[in-house]
Motif scaffolding. Structure first.
Motif, PDB file in Angstrom:
ATOM      1  N   ALA A  24      -5.610   0.419   3.586  1.00 47.50           N
ATOM      2  CA  ALA A  24      -6.108   1.420   4.531  1.00 47.50           C
ATOM      3  C   ALA A  24      -5.140   2.592   4.649  1.00 47.50           C
ATOM      4  O   ALA A  24      -5.562   3.748   4.823  1.00 47.50           O
ATOM      5  N   GLU A  25      -3.858   2.316   4.523  1.00 46.69           N
ATOM      6  CA  GLU A  25      -2.856   3.394   4.546  1.00 46.69           C
ATOM      7  C   GLU A  25      -3.023   4.280   3.308  1.00 46.69           C
ATOM      8  O   GLU A  25      -3.022   5.525   3.401  1.00 46.69           O
ATOM      9  N   ARG A  26      -3.170   3.656   2.131  1.00 46.14           N
ATOM     10  CA  ARG A  26      -3.330   4.420   0.883  1.00 46.14           C
ATOM     11  C   ARG A  26      -4.582   5.287   0.912  1.00 46.14           C
ATOM     12  O   ARG A  26      -4.573   6.417   0.404  1.00 46.14           O
ATOM     13  N   GLU A  27      -5.651   4.767   1.485  1.00 41.54           N
ATOM     14  CA  GLU A  27      -6.915   5.505   1.519  1.00 41.54           C
ATOM     15  C   GLU A  27      -6.941   6.587   2.598  1.00 41.54           C
ATOM     16  O   GLU A  27      -7.901   7.359   2.680  1.00 41.54           O
ATOM     17  N   GLY A  28      -5.921   6.654   3.419  1.00 44.74           N
ATOM     18  CA  GLY A  28      -5.886   7.643   4.491  1.00 44.74           C
ATOM     19  C   GLY A  28      -6.678   7.243   5.717  1.00 44.74           C
ATOM     20  O   GLY A  28      -6.802   8.023   6.675  1.00 44.74           O
ATOM     21  N   ILE A  29      -7.190   6.009   5.726  1.00 48.10           N
ATOM     22  CA  ILE A  29      -7.998   5.548   6.853  1.00 48.10           C
ATOM     23  C   ILE A  29      -7.175   5.477   8.127  1.00 48.10           C
ATOM     24  O   ILE A  29      -7.616   5.911   9.198  1.00 48.10           O
ATOM     25  N   LEU A  30      -5.965   4.951   8.025  1.00 49.32           N
ATOM     26  CA  LEU A  30      -5.148   4.797   9.227  1.00 49.32           C
ATOM     27  C   LEU A  30      -4.730   6.151   9.790  1.00 49.32           C
ATOM     28  O   LEU A  30      -4.593   6.297  11.012  1.00 49.32           O
ATOM     29  N   ASP A  31      -4.557   7.148   8.924  1.00 52.93           N
ATOM     30  CA  ASP A  31      -4.256   8.489   9.421  1.00 52.93           C
ATOM     31  C   ASP A  31      -5.419   9.038  10.246  1.00 52.93           C
ATOM     32  O   ASP A  31      -5.215   9.685  11.281  1.00 52.93           O
ATOM     33  N   VAL A  32      -6.642   8.781   9.775  1.00 52.28           N
ATOM     34  CA  VAL A  32      -7.822   9.219  10.522  1.00 52.28           C
ATOM     35  C   VAL A  32      -7.857   8.544  11.896  1.00 52.28           C
ATOM     36  O   VAL A  32      -8.100   9.192  12.919  1.00 52.28           O
ATOM     37  N   LEU A  33      -7.597   7.243  11.910  1.00 54.37           N
ATOM     38  CA  LEU A  33      -7.643   6.506  13.163  1.00 54.37           C
ATOM     39  C   LEU A  33      -6.536   6.954  14.117  1.00 54.37           C
ATOM     40  O   LEU A  33      -6.764   7.104  15.326  1.00 54.37           O
ATOM     41  N   ARG A  34      -5.342   7.158  13.570  1.00 52.44           N
ATOM     42  CA  ARG A  34      -4.238   7.632  14.421  1.00 52.44           C
ATOM     43  C   ARG A  34      -4.552   9.012  14.999  1.00 52.44           C
ATOM     44  O   ARG A  34      -4.285   9.284  16.182  1.00 52.44           O
ATOM     45  N   SER A  35      -5.095   9.900  14.165  1.00 53.91           N
ATOM     46  CA  SER A  35      -5.420  11.253  14.634  1.00 53.91           C
ATOM     47  C   SER A  35      -6.444  11.232  15.752  1.00 53.91           C
ATOM     48  O   SER A  35      -6.449  12.108  16.628  1.00 53.91           O
ATOM     49  N   ALA A  36      -7.303  10.217  15.727  1.00 51.74           N
ATOM     50  CA  ALA A  36      -8.315  10.088  16.780  1.00 51.74           C
ATOM     51  C   ALA A  36      -7.735   9.501  18.060  1.00 51.74           C
ATOM     52  O   ALA A  36      -8.397   9.522  19.108  1.00 51.74           O
ATOM     53  N   GLY A  37      -6.505   8.980  17.976  1.00 53.48           N
ATOM     54  CA  GLY A  37      -5.857   8.430  19.162  1.00 53.48           C
ATOM     55  C   GLY A  37      -5.689   6.930  19.158  1.00 53.48           C
ATOM     56  O   GLY A  37      -5.243   6.355  20.162  1.00 53.48           O
ATOM     57  N   ALA A  38      -6.027   6.272  18.038  1.00 50.51           N
ATOM     58  CA  ALA A  38      -5.895   4.818  17.960  1.00 50.51           C
ATOM     59  C   ALA A  38      -4.447   4.414  17.725  1.00 50.51           C
ATOM     60  O   ALA A  38      -3.668   5.151  17.112  1.00 50.51           O
ATOM     61  N   THR A  39      -4.101   3.228  18.200  1.00 50.50           N
ATOM     62  CA  THR A  39      -2.813   2.619  17.912  1.00 50.50           C
ATOM     63  C   THR A  39      -3.037   1.533  16.868  1.00 50.50           C
ATOM     64  O   THR A  39      -3.920   0.687  17.016  1.00 50.50           O
ATOM     65  N   ILE A  40      -2.236   1.565  15.794  1.00 55.50           N
ATOM     66  CA  ILE A  40      -2.359   0.594  14.708  1.00 55.50           C
ATOM     67  C   ILE A  40      -1.277  -0.464  14.883  1.00 55.50           C
ATOM     68  O   ILE A  40      -0.087  -0.136  14.945  1.00 55.50           O
ATOM     69  N   ALA A  41      -1.676  -1.721  14.961  1.00 51.05           N
ATOM     70  CA  ALA A  41      -0.734  -2.824  15.132  1.00 51.05           C
ATOM     71  C   ALA A  41      -0.628  -3.632  13.843  1.00 51.05           C
ATOM     72  O   ALA A  41      -1.538  -3.620  13.011  1.00 51.05           O
ATOM     73  N   VAL A  42       0.479  -4.349  13.694  1.00 53.89           N
ATOM     74  CA  VAL A  42       0.645  -5.202  12.525  1.00 53.89           C
ATOM     75  C   VAL A  42      -0.320  -6.374  12.625  1.00 53.89           C
ATOM     76  O   VAL A  42      -0.734  -6.782  13.708  1.00 53.89           O
ATOM     77  N   SER A  43      -0.665  -6.912  11.474  1.00 53.57           N
ATOM     78  CA  SER A  43      -1.680  -7.951  11.414  1.00 53.57           C
ATOM     79  C   SER A  43      -1.220  -9.243  12.064  1.00 53.57           C
ATOM     80  O   SER A  43      -0.168  -9.787  11.746  1.00 53.57           O
ATOM     81  N   SER A  44      -2.031  -9.736  12.994  1.00 50.36           N
ATOM     82  CA  SER A  44      -1.833 -11.045  13.615  1.00 50.36           C
ATOM     83  C   SER A  44      -3.087 -11.352  14.421  1.00 50.36           C
ATOM     84  O   SER A  44      -3.993 -10.535  14.526  1.00 50.36           O
TER      85      SER A  44
END
Length: 426
Positions: A348-368
């Motif tokens: 998701a980082e490589r595809e730029g997905i997480l950047d889109v989510l962060r820009s929208a205001g989401a917080t990304i957590a490590v997998s658990s």
């Protein structure tokens, strides 16, 4: 009368030794057989694995396993507080796995997803876990069964006695409309058959609609099988699932198809093109609690969560990014996103997905699993959360006085944008 996928898989494992290709051993629903799982899986959690570890050595005197390669353990819970209690729980697991020579994976993601990524979920094999969401591996034509009370039998003897389950067949046709995915399908099925409509059975999926489903959506659908009362769920094999497995499988495998005249307890046809966004209201996944996102539109929320073993894979994150791209979540909402594994996170980082989510205001957590069971940032009294988690009983994600709604990633993302439950505005 022919046999279901489940009957054929369990027939391979029944008896004193696994059946070889071409053998005609057969089992029928309702019979009781000793079966030998290909893998026995667990994650460490206080009161479960630590108890079994102690029983194996102290109560049963087992100091050596006949085949340690059949055992796999994951550390995927209680990873986010970095306190003494966490360290103690995980060290027990590390010591036990080292003692017996068992494969251990720590902090790499949710075990149900890693089971697939590590090539452990292959067509035609039977795997057991104490957690029923192992049924998600049915996406790969593998039978995953949660045997919470009986896992110690499997760990100690290498086999378990089971009542062979009947099967309910779901023939899927059509394709998902925009803004709809397998979460909407599973909640539609629960609404259709009831929360015990497949009790003590296996859900079997096939048909042209099943073949067009992405592998992530198949995993999410199978992983929620328990909420129809089913013990597991499984897809017919096809090129989509086989292509995935060929890239990762550790062993040779033989896919299993149902016989054309297989004997089913019930059979349903579902047209995916007719599905609409569904939401489960607080309390449970029972039929009475399932409604449409449209009917609940305007219900205010303060939290949103995208993740879990059912809905944190790359397709789920893509869905959320599609809804959130170029937009900003409501200022009254906290959106937390948890990729299902480190591998999914990196993709998701490589595809730029997480950047889109962060820009929208989401917080990304490590997998658990920690958000899903209320360990990390628990809900507070009076909060409303919309979630792609696996359960919404009172207190599941924190305070028993918080309310949890469940929906697809499309619905959760759209709701985070509006500050209230909403359908996807793609």
């Amino acid at each position: 009368m022919g046999h279901t996928i489940t009957e054929k898989i369990l027939a391979r494992t029944a008896g004193p030794a696994p059946a070889r290709a071409g053998e005609n051993r057969a089992v029928r629903a309702g019979e009781n057989h000793a079966v030998r799982p290909a893998r026995m899986i667990a994650y460490d959690f206080p009161g479960y694995t630590d108890v079994m570890f102690r029983q194996m050595r102290d109560d049963f005197g087992i100091t050596e396993l006949d085949d340690p390669s059949r055992y796999v353990v994951f550390i995927d819970h209680m990873l986010t507080k970095n306190n003494e209690r966490e360290t103690e729980v995980h060290q027990v697991t590390r010591d036990w796995c080292e003692f017996y020579g068992i494969e251990l994976h720590e902090g790499q993601g949710i075990g149900h997803q890693l089971t697939a990524e590590l090539g452990l979920a292959v067509p035609g094999e039977f795997l057991v876990h104490f957690d029923g969401h192992i049924s998600g591996i049915g996406a790969f034509n593998a039978l995953g069964w949660g045997i919470r009370r009986d896992l110690i039998e499997a760990w100690v003897t290498g086999q378990i006695h089971v009542d062979i389950p009947a099967t309910t067949r779901f023939d899927l046709v059509g394709e998902f409309p925009d803004g709809v995915d397998s979460r909407d399908l599973v909640h539609t099925i629960i609404e259709m058959v009831g929360a015990d409509g497949c009790a003590h059975q296996v859900m079997e999926f096939g048909g042209p609609g099943a073949r067009q489903m992405k592998i992530d959506h198949r995993q999410g659908l199978c992983g929620m099988a328990m909420f129809t009362g089913a013990v597991s769920a499984i897809f017919e094999p096809d090129e989509v699932s086989l292509a995935y497995v060929r890239d990762v499988a550790r062993t040779a495998f033989e896919p299993v198809h149902p016989d054309p005249d297989a004997d089913y307890a019930a059979r349903y046809t579902i047209d995916l093109s007719t599905l609409v966004p569904k939401v489960v209201t607080p309390g449970s996944a029972r039929v009475a609690n399932t409604t449409t996102a449209r009917d609940l539109a305007g219900t205010p929320i303060t939290r949103a969560f995208i993740g879990s073993c059912a809905s944190g894979r790359i397709e789920d994150l893509r869905a959320a990014a599609l809804v959130l791209d170029g937009r900003t979540i409501a200022p009254t909402v906290e959106l937390n996103v948890v990729p299902t594994s480190r591998e999914v996170h990196e993709q998701a980082e490589r595809e730029g997905i997480l950047d889109v989510l962060r820009s929208a205001g989401a917080t990304i957590a490590v997998s658990s699993c920690d958000f899903c069971f209320g360990y990390q940032q628990p809900l507070q009294s009076g909060e409303n959360c919309i979630s792609t988690g696996v359960l919404n009983i009172s207190g599941r994600m924190g305070s028993p006085d918080a309310n949890i709604y469940m929906g697809s990633p499309y619905t959760v993302a759209a709701s985070a944008l509006s500050g209230s439950i909403a359908e996807s505005a793609r």
